[in-house]
Motif scaffolding. Structure first.
Motif, mmCIF file in Angstrom:
data_model
loop_
_atom_site.group_PDB
_atom_site.id
_atom_site.type_symbol
_atom_site.label_atom_id
_atom_site.label_comp_id
_atom_site.label_asym_id
_atom_site.label_seq_id
_atom_site.Cartn_x
_atom_site.Cartn_y
_atom_site.Cartn_z
ATOM 1 N N PRO A 82 88.445 34.815 5.375
ATOM 2 C CA PRO A 82 87.555 35.758 4.695
ATOM 3 C C PRO A 82 87.102 35.325 3.302
ATOM 4 C CG PRO A 82 89.812 36.512 4.521
ATOM 5 C CD PRO A 82 89.850 35.255 5.344
ATOM 6 N N VAL A 83 87.468 34.116 2.855
ATOM 7 C CA VAL A 83 87.095 33.687 1.505
ATOM 8 C C VAL A 83 86.294 32.393 1.577
ATOM 9 C CG1 VAL A 83 89.095 34.780 0.429
ATOM 10 C CG2 VAL A 83 89.250 32.400 1.206
ATOM 11 N N LYS A 84 85.639 32.084 0.464
ATOM 12 C CA LYS A 84 84.871 30.840 0.351
ATOM 13 C C LYS A 84 84.977 30.336 -1.084
ATOM 14 C CE LYS A 84 80.474 33.192 -0.596
ATOM 15 N NZ LYS A 84 81.109 34.513 -0.745
ATOM 16 N N ALA A 85 84.576 29.094 -1.290
ATOM 17 C CA ALA A 85 84.605 28.513 -2.629
ATOM 18 C C ALA A 85 83.704 29.315 -3.559
ATOM 19 C CB ALA A 85 84.152 27.057 -2.583
ATOM 20 N N GLY A 86 84.225 29.590 -4.748
ATOM 21 C CA GLY A 86 83.484 30.382 -5.725
ATOM 22 C C GLY A 86 83.923 31.826 -5.787
ATOM 23 N N ASP A 87 84.712 32.275 -4.781
ATOM 24 C CA ASP A 87 85.200 33.653 -4.784
ATOM 25 C C ASP A 87 86.322 33.825 -5.809
ATOM 26 O OD1 ASP A 87 83.456 34.258 -2.805
ATOM 27 O OD2 ASP A 87 84.934 34.446 -1.197
ATOM 28 N N THR A 88 86.361 35.000 -6.405
ATOM 29 C CA THR A 88 87.471 35.374 -7.278
ATOM 30 C C THR A 88 88.466 36.182 -6.462
ATOM 31 O OG1 THR A 88 86.045 35.419 -9.228
ATOM 32 C CG2 THR A 88 88.130 36.602 -9.377
ATOM 33 N N ALA A 233 94.287 24.059 10.935
ATOM 34 C CA ALA A 233 94.893 23.991 9.605
ATOM 35 C C ALA A 233 96.112 23.087 9.725
ATOM 36 C CB ALA A 233 95.300 25.375 9.123
ATOM 37 N N ALA A 234 96.139 22.037 8.917
ATOM 38 C CA ALA A 234 97.231 21.070 8.987
ATOM 39 C C ALA A 234 98.137 21.201 7.773
ATOM 40 C CB ALA A 234 96.672 19.652 9.079
ATOM 41 N N GLN A 235 99.330 20.630 7.902
ATOM 42 C CA GLN A 235 100.297 20.660 6.807
ATOM 43 C C GLN A 235 100.177 19.436 5.907
ATOM 44 O OE1 GLN A 235 103.302 21.464 10.123
ATOM 45 N NE2 GLN A 235 104.374 22.317 8.358
ATOM 46 N N SER A 236 99.163 18.610 6.163
ATOM 47 C CA SER A 236 99.042 17.341 5.446
ATOM 48 C C SER A 236 98.273 17.439 4.134
ATOM 49 C CB SER A 236 98.347 16.314 6.344
ATOM 50 O OG SER A 236 97.080 16.803 6.771
ATOM 51 N N GLY A 237 97.605 18.564 3.885
ATOM 52 C CA GLY A 237 96.824 18.678 2.655
ATOM 53 C C GLY A 237 96.489 20.117 2.351
ATOM 54 N N PRO A 238 95.949 20.375 1.140
ATOM 55 C CA PRO A 238 95.632 21.751 0.747
ATOM 56 C C PRO A 238 94.487 22.329 1.572
ATOM 57 C CG PRO A 238 94.821 20.204 -0.897
ATOM 58 C CD PRO A 238 95.646 19.410 0.066
ATOM 59 N N ALA A 239 94.690 23.545 2.055
ATOM 60 C CA ALA A 239 93.626 24.240 2.774
ATOM 61 C C ALA A 239 92.701 24.941 1.799
ATOM 62 C CB ALA A 239 94.230 25.247 3.753
ATOM 63 N N VAL A 240 93.286 25.462 0.718
ATOM 64 C CA VAL A 240 92.522 26.174 -0.312
ATOM 65 C C VAL A 240 93.066 25.757 -1.675
ATOM 66 C CG1 VAL A 240 91.936 28.441 -1.278
ATOM 67 C CG2 VAL A 240 92.069 28.146 1.200
ATOM 68 N N VAL A 241 92.170 25.632 -2.653
ATOM 69 C CA VAL A 241 92.577 25.324 -4.024
ATOM 70 C C VAL A 241 92.078 26.449 -4.928
ATOM 71 C CG1 VAL A 241 92.460 23.690 -5.937
ATOM 72 C CG2 VAL A 241 92.475 22.847 -3.579
ATOM 73 N N ILE A 242 92.973 26.947 -5.783
ATOM 74 C CA ILE A 242 92.638 28.057 -6.680
ATOM 75 C C ILE A 242 92.809 27.612 -8.123
ATOM 76 C CG2 ILE A 242 93.254 30.400 -7.398
ATOM 77 C CD1 ILE A 242 94.297 30.910 -4.603
ATOM 78 N N ALA A 243 91.799 27.905 -8.941
ATOM 79 C CA ALA A 243 91.925 27.717 -10.392
ATOM 80 C C ALA A 243 92.621 28.960 -10.931
ATOM 81 C CB ALA A 243 90.563 27.533 -11.037
ATOM 82 N N GLU A 244 93.878 28.802 -11.306
ATOM 83 C CA GLU A 244 94.677 29.955 -11.724
ATOM 84 C C GLU A 244 94.038 30.640 -12.916
ATOM 85 O OE1 GLU A 244 99.315 31.097 -12.823
ATOM 86 O OE2 GLU A 244 98.708 29.012 -12.554
#
Length: 403
Positions: A82-88, A233-244
């Motif tokens: 349900p999310v995409k890049a740029g979402d808060t 979805a694999a365990q080998s890399g990040p699926a989502v990255v968040i700018a804290e």
């Protein structure tokens, strides 16, 4: 007769031509004299004192100040995204759901096995417990018999053999009671071990099933989504990255020579054209203590204004100001002329050009610092200086009149 007339006419023409030529030379000479008397047309400005610095422009990029990478702990098909890049996002908000139906398919059968094992082991415990009152009764009887035999033995009414036999019966009864108690303990321990093994499998399934629901660990701005709905979805890399916290920084790579002129807290002008063509002032937040092993460059990070959202990955033009010179004497760089190693300018004094040898320092945006030769306030020739010589007469004009 005709020859004389021709000769006379020719002489007359030559005389007129000569007079005309002489008249033209006189007029040109007069005009030249007039120009020389008025002086060479030049433009001027007053030499100013101002703050100056070297400008060092480098290209950078907007990055997350603190990036949180979300790596799935189980692999599987992405059921929802349900999310995409740029979402808060807020902490606890759903990021994506992994299909765990294959994982949970064995849960029901394991739960049935747990219930059946619990029932069987409960029966085993109950059966073991049934022997306890019988064994306890036997101990009570044997103890009474031993006590009576001992009393008789003390008055000589029972023999040693009878006393020993009563004692042996009591010991046997106690042993049987201990065995009954041990059987109950073993039945309970067996139940605990069997149920714990099944419970461990159930917990593992619960944990894996829960891992299929991935939520945001913190508030922030999603900067990257590396999975798609319906994909794996694999365990080998990040699926989502968040700018804290949604905080961003400007990251640039600088050379060692420039690094030595920078320090934390220095200001720079930054333009992120994806947001605005207007530059903003940023300050250096951090400077990497070591160079990148591959590029031999050092990372410098700058703060960004908190009231503006800058897209992660956007390019930025950063200008660092070094060799700052407060209250420096500056002139337009184009006003400086060179003759070999000599640098000089022309200033105007009493409508006369004066050649002044200068020493230069920091070069800024179209201006140059003068470290010697001028002190400020002089009338500097900025246009037409190439036509001058020391002591030449000049006249100050506007731009369109300058040669």
């Amino acid at each position: 007769m005709n020859a004389r007339r021709f000769t006379a006419g020719l002489l007359a023409c030559l005389t007129l031509f000569g007079l005309s030529a002489c008249g033209g030379d006189s007029e040109q000479a007069a005009e030249t004299a007039q120009v020389e008397e008025q002086g060479t047309a030049v433009e001027t400005q007053t030499v100013e004192r101002t703050d100056l610095a070297n400008e060092n422009m480098v290209s950078g990029q907007v990055i997350a100040d603190s990036a949180v990478s979300i790596v799935p702990t189980i692999a599987g098909t992405v059921q929802s995204l349900p999310v995409k890049a740029g979402d808060t996002v807020k902490a606890g908000q759903l990021l994506f759901q992994i299909d765990t139906s294959q994982i949970t398919s064995s849960y029901a059968s394991l739960q049935e096995s747990y219930n059946a094992t619990q029932q069987l082991t409960n029966e085993a415990i109950q059966n073991a417990q049934k022997a306890l009152p019988i064994a306890q009764s036997a101990v009570t009887t044997a103890q009474t018999n031993y006590d009576n035999t001992l009393t008789l033995f003390n008055v000589g009414a029972a023999s040693q053999v009878e006393l020993d036999q009563a004692r042996m019966q009591l010991d046997q009864a106690n042993n049987q009671l201990e065995q009954a108690r041990s059987a109950v303990s073993q039945a309970r321990a067996s139940q605990k071990a069997q149920l714990a093994q099944i419970e461990s499998s159930l917990n593992q399934i619960r944990t894996q099933a829960a891992a299929g629901t991935v939520t945001a660990p913190c508030d922030g701005l999603i900067t990257a989504v590396n999975i798609v709905e319906g994909g794996m979805a694999a365990q080998s890399g990040p699926a989502v990255v968040i700018a804290e916290g949604g905080r961003t920084r400007i990251s640039v790579q600088v050379s060692e020579s420039l690094l030595g002129q920078l320090k934390v807290g220095d200001s720079a002008q930054v333009t992120v054209s994806a947001v605005s063509d207007e530059p903003f002032t940023a300050t250096i937040a951090t400077i990497a203590p070591a160079a990148n092993a591959q590029t031999a460059l050092y990372e410098v990070r700058l703060y960004t204004p908190a009231d503006v959202t800058y897209p992660i990955g956007a390019f930025a033009d950063v200008t660092f100001y070094t060799n700052r010179r407060p209250d420096a004497v500056t002139v337009p760089s184009d006003a400086i002329l060179t003759d070999g190693a000599e640098q000089y300018v022309f200033v105007v004094e009493n409508d006369t050009a004066k050649k002044v040898t200068v020493q230069t320092g920091v070069v800024g945006d179209g201006v140059t610092e003068i470290t010697g030769g001028l002190t400020g306030g002089e009338t500097l020739v900025t246009k037409g200086q190439s036509y001058l010589s020391d002591g030449a007469a000049v006249r100050v004009v506007s731009g369109e009149d300058t040669p």
